[in-house]
Design a protein around this motif. Structure first.
Motif, PDB file in Angstrom:
ATOM      1  N   ALA A   1     -28.627  16.365  -9.539  1.00  0.00           N
ATOM      2  CA  ALA A   1     -30.222  17.598  -9.123  1.00  0.00           C
ATOM      3  C   ALA A   1     -30.759  16.965  -7.985  1.00  0.00           C
ATOM      4  O   ALA A   1     -31.282  18.213  -7.798  1.00  0.00           O
TER       5      ALA A   1
ATOM      6  N   GLY B   1     -27.991  16.590  -5.116  1.00  0.00           N
ATOM      7  CA  GLY B   1     -26.567  17.275  -4.928  1.00  0.00           C
ATOM      8  C   GLY B   1     -25.334  16.938  -5.255  1.00  0.00           C
ATOM      9  O   GLY B   1     -25.278  16.209  -5.179  1.00  0.00           O
ATOM     10  N   TYR B   2     -24.576  17.435  -5.687  1.00  0.00           N
ATOM     11  CA  TYR B   2     -23.053  16.977  -6.449  1.00  0.00           C
ATOM     12  C   TYR B   2     -22.347  16.219  -5.205  1.00  0.00           C
ATOM     13  O   TYR B   2     -21.717  15.336  -5.496  1.00  0.00           O
TER      14      TYR B   2
ATOM     15  N   GLN C   1     -27.420  24.927  -8.576  1.00  0.00           N
ATOM     16  CA  GLN C   1     -26.268  23.908  -7.387  1.00  0.00           C
ATOM     17  C   GLN C   1     -24.974  24.619  -7.915  1.00  0.00           C
ATOM     18  O   GLN C   1     -24.192  24.882  -6.565  1.00  0.00           O
TER      19      GLN C   1
ATOM     20  N   THR D   1     -22.548  27.622  -6.402  1.00  0.00           N
ATOM     21  CA  THR D   1     -22.275  27.792  -4.900  1.00  0.00           C
ATOM     22  C   THR D   1     -21.045  26.953  -4.685  1.00  0.00           C
ATOM     23  O   THR D   1     -20.621  27.024  -4.041  1.00  0.00           O
TER      24      THR D   1
END
Length: 173
Positions: A24, A27-28, A108, A111
């Motif tokens: 979070a 970002g992954y 996130q 997408t």
């Protein structure tokens, strides 16, 4: 449950919790399992004992969707038809406050194109939609399908409002 199994389950939960925070926050795609391991105060190989990076995100998403489902079921089980929608809204607002990173993670993941992640998102959203629509139907609310769609759309707007720190996007009911 054996002591070792219990400890493994706890470590697994710790890893998922750490992943939710790390994914979070940064970002992954930018996050690494090393960062997740550091946040969980364990070694990176121990993360790989349980998860790949992708399976870790899927598990984190499943945890976040289950939290919403459980909260909504509690509301559905205790609300009158007149208070149902407002109860669901309040339950979601509480989750947004207490588990903000899980909501950001879901945003996130919307997408991300990898099939297991998209499947986890579809499954979670589908379960929430079905739960809410069934509750609206059983409460005898008119146009339950439309009301459900509006409810989900409002939830998405709540997410955007929170993520962008724009509370003026929302009008309280």
């Amino acid at each position: 449950m054996a002591k070792g199994t219990s400890a493994s389950a706890n470590r697994r939960t710790d890893i998922v919790s750490a992943a939710i925070e790390v994914f979070a926050e940064i970002g992954y795609y930018r996050a690494t399992t090393t960062q997740v391991a550091e946040r969980a105060s364990i070694s990176q190989p121990y993360v790989y004992r349980f998860f790949t990076k992708e399976s870790l995100l899927v598990e984190a998403l499943e945890v976040s969707w289950q939290r919403i489902i459980d909260a909504f079921k509690r509301v559905i089980g205790t609300s009158s038809p007149e208070q149902l929608e407002i109860g669901l809204i309040r339950a979601y607002e509480e989750i947004m406050e207490s588990h903000r990173n899980e909501i950001l993670l879901q945003m996130q993941a919307q997408t991300i194109r990898e099939t297991p992640i998209r499947d986890a998102m579809r499954k979670g959203m589908g379960q929430v939609k079905e739960l809410v629509q069934n509750a609206f139907e059983q409460a005898g609310l008119p146009e339950a399908a439309v009301k459900t769609s509006d409810f989900l759309a409002r939830g998405m707007l709540c997410n955007v409002s929170m993520a962008m720190e724009m509370p003026d996007l929302m009008v309280k009911k």
